[in-house]
Design a protein around this motif. Structure first.
Motif, PDB file in Angstrom:
ATOM      1  N   UNK A   1      17.851 -18.101 -86.033  1.00 20.87           N
ATOM      2  CA  UNK A   1      17.690 -19.246 -87.013  1.00 20.87           C
ATOM      3  C   UNK A   1      16.388 -18.877 -88.288  1.00 20.87           C
ATOM      4  N   UNK A   2      15.648 -18.224 -87.833  1.00 17.21           N
ATOM      5  CA  UNK A   2      14.482 -17.625 -88.699  1.00 17.21           C
ATOM      6  C   UNK A   2      14.738 -16.548 -89.390  1.00 17.21           C
ATOM      7  N   UNK A   3      15.708 -15.754 -88.834  1.00 12.46           N
ATOM      8  CA  UNK A   3      16.490 -14.602 -89.711  1.00 12.46           C
ATOM      9  C   UNK A   3      17.280 -15.082 -90.638  1.00 12.46           C
ATOM     10  N   UNK A   4      18.264 -15.978 -90.165  1.00 12.43           N
ATOM     11  CA  UNK A   4      19.124 -16.707 -91.104  1.00 12.43           C
ATOM     12  C   UNK A   4      18.396 -17.229 -92.311  1.00 12.43           C
ATOM     13  N   UNK A   5      17.425 -18.154 -92.018  1.00  8.90           N
ATOM     14  CA  UNK A   5      16.579 -18.953 -93.075  1.00  8.90           C
ATOM     15  C   UNK A   5      16.068 -17.673 -94.042  1.00  8.90           C
ATOM     16  N   UNK A   6      15.452 -16.749 -93.464  1.00 12.22           N
ATOM     17  CA  UNK A   6      14.899 -15.945 -94.390  1.00 12.22           C
ATOM     18  C   UNK A   6      15.884 -15.174 -95.340  1.00 12.22           C
ATOM     19  N   UNK A   7      17.251 -14.806 -94.720  1.00 11.54           N
ATOM     20  CA  UNK A   7      18.189 -14.141 -95.465  1.00 11.54           C
ATOM     21  C   UNK A   7      18.710 -15.087 -96.582  1.00 11.54           C
TER      22      UNK A   7
ATOM     23  N   UNK B   1       7.819 -21.883 -76.829  1.00  8.06           N
ATOM     24  CA  UNK B   1       8.980 -21.952 -76.331  1.00  8.06           C
ATOM     25  C   UNK B   1       9.247 -21.377 -74.930  1.00  8.06           C
ATOM     26  N   UNK B   2      10.104 -22.055 -74.052  1.00 11.28           N
ATOM     27  CA  UNK B   2       9.941 -21.353 -72.609  1.00 11.28           C
ATOM     28  C   UNK B   2      10.869 -20.689 -72.041  1.00 11.28           C
ATOM     29  N   UNK B   3      12.383 -20.445 -72.933  1.00  8.42           N
ATOM     30  CA  UNK B   3      12.887 -19.771 -72.327  1.00  8.42           C
ATOM     31  C   UNK B   3      13.519 -18.615 -73.170  1.00  8.42           C
ATOM     32  N   UNK B   4      14.060 -17.230 -72.798  1.00  9.50           N
ATOM     33  CA  UNK B   4      14.134 -16.283 -73.687  1.00  9.50           C
ATOM     34  C   UNK B   4      15.504 -16.752 -74.500  1.00  9.50           C
ATOM     35  N   UNK B   5      16.461 -17.442 -74.001  1.00 11.07           N
ATOM     36  CA  UNK B   5      17.447 -18.069 -74.820  1.00 11.07           C
ATOM     37  C   UNK B   5      16.908 -18.674 -76.029  1.00 11.07           C
ATOM     38  N   UNK B   6      16.007 -19.588 -75.819  1.00  9.92           N
ATOM     39  CA  UNK B   6      15.614 -20.516 -76.852  1.00  9.92           C
ATOM     40  C   UNK B   6      14.629 -19.546 -77.928  1.00  9.92           C
ATOM     41  N   UNK B   7      14.012 -18.639 -77.478  1.00  9.31           N
ATOM     42  CA  UNK B   7      13.263 -17.731 -78.387  1.00  9.31           C
ATOM     43  C   UNK B   7      14.306 -16.904 -79.249  1.00  9.31           C
TER      44      UNK B   7
ATOM     45  N   UNK C   1      17.602 -18.056 -79.944  1.00  7.19           N
ATOM     46  CA  UNK C   1      18.057 -18.684 -81.042  1.00  7.19           C
ATOM     47  C   UNK C   1      16.947 -19.035 -82.007  1.00  7.19           C
ATOM     48  N   UNK C   2      15.523 -19.433 -81.980  1.00 10.00           N
ATOM     49  CA  UNK C   2      14.629 -19.490 -82.869  1.00 10.00           C
ATOM     50  C   UNK C   2      14.529 -18.225 -83.677  1.00 10.00           C
ATOM     51  N   UNK C   3      14.593 -17.104 -83.190  1.00  9.71           N
ATOM     52  CA  UNK C   3      14.671 -15.772 -83.928  1.00  9.71           C
ATOM     53  C   UNK C   3      15.795 -15.749 -84.959  1.00  9.71           C
TER      54      UNK C   3
END
Length: 187
Positions: free
Chosen positions: A13-19, A1-7, A9-11
């Motif tokens: 999304x991952x948290x939401x999926x895990x929850x 991932x290239x930008x902090x904003x993209x990271x 967003x991914x974090x």
């Protein structure tokens, strides 16, 4: 991932999926990092702790909900009551679908999560009220400007109360939004 904003967003999304799969107590920073495709150290650097991640996610969610309300107010700029009603309905429906909010409502949340939307909610309330006031000012530029800060603060507190404790009656989000907008919409 290239930008902090993209990271971020991914974090989130991952948290939401895990929850959606497991309770907050079973969600680790290691699992979030793995699913987001970032290192655990990246999470610690960005958020400091699980509590910091939960706070950031809460702000992210609040910003997204405020953006929905702002869009709705703007789409109904000529009819504040309808704009407020639709914005509140969208908020209630969207909030009910979020797994972190669901964990808080179900009593399946660590006390740190509950603190974010109760005793530690001051900064969140200020942020949401500022965003809602800006949205109201943009949508209703000819309205009495002195009344908009109080409306925004009231809406922010109402929204937070619906996050922490859903209505004790069986009304639909649409019915709740209609009742609230009837009382709160600027005339």
């Amino acid at each position: 991932m290239s930008t902090a904003a993209e990271r971020r967003t991914a974090v989130f999304a991952a948290l939401r999926a895990l929850l959606l799969e497991r309770p907050w107590g079973d969600v680790t920073l290691e699992a979030v990092a793995r699913d987001a495709g970032v290192s655990r150290q990246t999470l610690y650097n960005a958020f400091g702790s699980r509590y910091g991640l939960a706070q950031a996610y809460t702000v992210h969610l609040a910003d997204a909900l405020c953006a929905l309300i702002a869009e709705t107010l703007a789409a109904h700029a000529d009819d504040p009551r309808t704009g407020l009603e639709e914005g509140l309905r969208l908020f209630l429906e969207t909030a009910a679908e979020d797994p972190l909010i669901d964990r808080v409502r179900a009593g399946d949340a660590h006390h740190d999560l509950v603190r974010i939307v109760t005793t530690d909610a001051g900064p969140l309330l200020v942020r949401v009220a500022e965003r809602l006031e800006a949205a109201a000012r943009a949508a209703w530029p000819h309205r009495e400007p002195a009344s908009l800060p109080q409306l925004a603060r009231t809406l922010a507190r109402l929204a937070l109360s619906y996050v922490t404790m859903p209505p004790e009656y069986d009304d639909s989000p649409a019915a709740i939004a209609a009742g609230l907008s009837e009382v709160l919409a600027p005339g």
